[in-house]
Scaffold this active site. Structure first.
Site, PDB file in Angstrom:
ATOM      1  N   GLU A  40      -3.076  -3.560  -8.153  1.00  0.00           N
ATOM      2  CA  GLU A  40      -4.216  -3.594  -7.239  1.00  0.00           C
ATOM      3  C   GLU A  40      -5.246  -4.652  -7.622  1.00  0.00           C
ATOM      4  OE1 GLU A  40      -5.037   0.331  -5.162  1.00  0.00           O
ATOM      5  OE2 GLU A  40      -4.693   1.014  -7.217  1.00  0.00           O
ATOM      6  N   TYR A  46      -2.951  -3.294   8.234  1.00  0.00           N
ATOM      7  CA  TYR A  46      -2.076  -4.464   8.110  1.00  0.00           C
ATOM      8  C   TYR A  46      -0.962  -4.435   9.157  1.00  0.00           C
ATOM      9  CZ  TYR A  46      -4.338  -5.628   3.691  1.00  0.00           C
ATOM     10  OH  TYR A  46      -5.253  -5.987   2.733  1.00  0.00           O
ATOM     11  N   GLU A  88      -9.978  -1.696  -2.830  1.00  0.00           N
ATOM     12  CA  GLU A  88      -9.043  -1.946  -3.931  1.00  0.00           C
ATOM     13  C   GLU A  88      -9.787  -2.247  -5.226  1.00  0.00           C
ATOM     14  OE1 GLU A  88      -6.224  -1.050  -3.634  1.00  0.00           O
ATOM     15  OE2 GLU A  88      -5.554  -1.327  -1.577  1.00  0.00           O
ATOM     16  N   ASP A 103       0.829  -1.207   0.000  1.00  0.00           N
ATOM     17  CA  ASP A 103       0.000   0.000   0.000  1.00  0.00           C
ATOM     18  C   ASP A 103       0.862   1.255   0.000  1.00  0.00           C
ATOM     19  OD1 ASP A 103      -2.737  -0.977  -0.005  1.00  0.00           O
ATOM     20  OD2 ASP A 103      -2.309  -1.805   1.964  1.00  0.00           O
ATOM     21  N   GLU A 157      -5.298   4.293   1.306  1.00  0.00           N
ATOM     22  CA  GLU A 157      -4.130   3.399   1.288  1.00  0.00           C
ATOM     23  C   GLU A 157      -3.357   3.519   2.601  1.00  0.00           C
ATOM     24  OE1 GLU A 157      -3.862   1.200  -0.849  1.00  0.00           O
ATOM     25  OE2 GLU A 157      -4.711   1.890  -2.735  1.00  0.00           O
ATOM     26  N   HIS A 179      -5.237   1.380   4.999  1.00  0.00           N
ATOM     27  CA  HIS A 179      -4.962  -0.040   4.725  1.00  0.00           C
ATOM     28  C   HIS A 179      -3.619  -0.446   5.321  1.00  0.00           C
ATOM     29  CE1 HIS A 179      -7.643   0.187   0.846  1.00  0.00           C
ATOM     30  NE2 HIS A 179      -8.313   0.399   1.956  1.00  0.00           N
TER      31      HIS A 179
END
EC number: 1.17.4.1
Length: 386
Positions: free
Chosen positions: A233, A177, A267, A139, A170, A173
């Site tokens: 993506e 993660y 995404e 990302d 992003e 994201h």
């Protein structure tokens, strides 16, 4: 002030391989730095005035690269600083759709995941942690492209709005993660290894290098790079998304799988937007060139999930995973306006309602019952509850 980057001729993949993607990302070529006059011998004040006059009158210059001037998305747009009136309604609709889908990492409950994580087999934990490591880094790479290239090249305000919002998502994201890794992995050395996956994991580095090479490529056209990042993506993420949905099918890791739903929906929308931008281009890459980019991405993703980090570690079939990646690539080719390459069916029934098209049930069903109220209705009210 944003500047327009001038795409040059395309280059071959062999030439791309000779470029170190990390070294190619230079900040020294920003066009909004005025040209230096130090090398020009100024012999008299009259000559100096003439030079300054030339710099002050750019309208007298004739463009040497008509491809940018021929592209409505890329040519100079003096109205780019204001939003209204909307000129590209389809692009604006995409932006509003993205805006309505906003969420934050704090909204994902990971409290039940720890018990599930400890009950997983070692192979399953290895697979999940390495997939999360890839996602956490990827990302950031997508954002590098948005900040360094696309946001500076595209002059259409509606598209800039989308790119700006995509950058924010992003970031969320990547935070999600990183939070997952931080929650599951207790050993500090292992966490450090995963957070530095681009340097520590060859299989992740290979995918990252492919994407970084496109960011640093000064000769590839905007159209080629749009296709490349649609592949990042739409293809590089697809198999990993499917593997996590496989865990959901087994009733495992509710926090991980819920965040996966939200991120895969986002995404999918980003991939759809790339295809929309491609359709607005006047000068598109040839179908052969697009096939070349897509098939290259397919090979890298298939190798990643069937050899470097095989999905058999979590009980999935590697052959079917290869087919699924080809299916996703075919769908992307159709979305770009071209013919299928592989002509295969979707081998995973549990992925039927979970695609990267953006035309999925995710948005319409309001994944996790989450959608910002009223954003898509274009309505304004003062009676909302606070």
């Amino acid at each position: 002030m944003f500047s327009v980057r001038v795409p040059l001729a395309t280059i071959t993949d062999q030439q791309q391989l000779q470029v170190s993607p990390l070294k190619a990302l230079s900040l020294a070529d920003k066009e909004n730095t005025p040209p230096s006059l130090s090398a020009t011998p100024v012999l008299a004040s009259k000559v100096a005035r003439r030079i300054l006059q030339d710099v002050a009158e750019p309208e007298s210059k004739v463009s040497t690269n008509p491809s940018v001037e021929d592209e409505p998305l890329l040519r100079e747009n003096p109205r780019r600083f204001v939003v209204f009136p909307i000129e590209y309604h389809d692009i604006w609709k995409m932006y509003k759709k993205a805006e309505a889908s906003f969420w934050t990492a704090e909204e994902v409950d990971l409290s039940k995941d720890i018990q599930h994580w400890e009950a997983l087999k070692p192979d399953e934990r290895h697979f999940i942690s390495h997939v999360l490591a890839f996602f956490a880094a990827s990302d950031g790479i997508v954002n590098e492209n948005l900040v360094e290239r696309f946001s500076q090249e595209v002059q259409v305000t509606e598209a800039r709005c989308f790119y700006g919002f995509q950058i924010a998502m992003e970031n969320i994201h990547s935070e999600m993660y990183s939070l997952l890794i931080d929650t599951y992995i207790k050993d500090s050395k292992e966490r450090e290894y995963l957070f530095n996956a681009i340097e520590t994991m060859p299989c992740v580095k290979k995918k990252a290098d492919w994407a970084l090479r496109w960011i640093g490529d000064k000769e590839a056209t905007y159209g080629e790079r749009v296709v490349a990042f649609a592949a990042v993506e739409g293809i590089f993420f697809s198999g990993s998304f499917a593997s996590i949905f496989w865990l959901k099918k087994r009733g495992l890791m509710p926090g991980l799988t819920f965040s996966n739903e939200l991120i895969s929906r986002d995404e999918g929308l980003h991939c759809d937007f790339a295809c929309l931008m491609f359709k607005h281009l006047v000068h598109k890459p040839s179908e052969q060139r697009v096939q070349e980019i897509i098939t290259n991405a397919v090979r890298i993703e298939q190798e990643f999930l069937t050899e470097a980090l095989p999905v058999k570690l979590i009980g999935m079939n590697c052959t079917l995973m290869k087919q699924y990646i080809e299916f996703v690539a075919d769908r992307l080719m159709l979305e770009l306006g071209f013919n299928k390459i592989f002509k295969v069916e979707n081998p995973f029934d549990f992925m039927e309602n979970i695609s990267l098209e953006g035309k999925t049930n995710f948005f319409e069903k309001r994944v996790g019952e989450y959608q910002r109220m009223g954003v898509m209705s274009n309505s304004f009210t003062l009676d909302a509850d606070f």
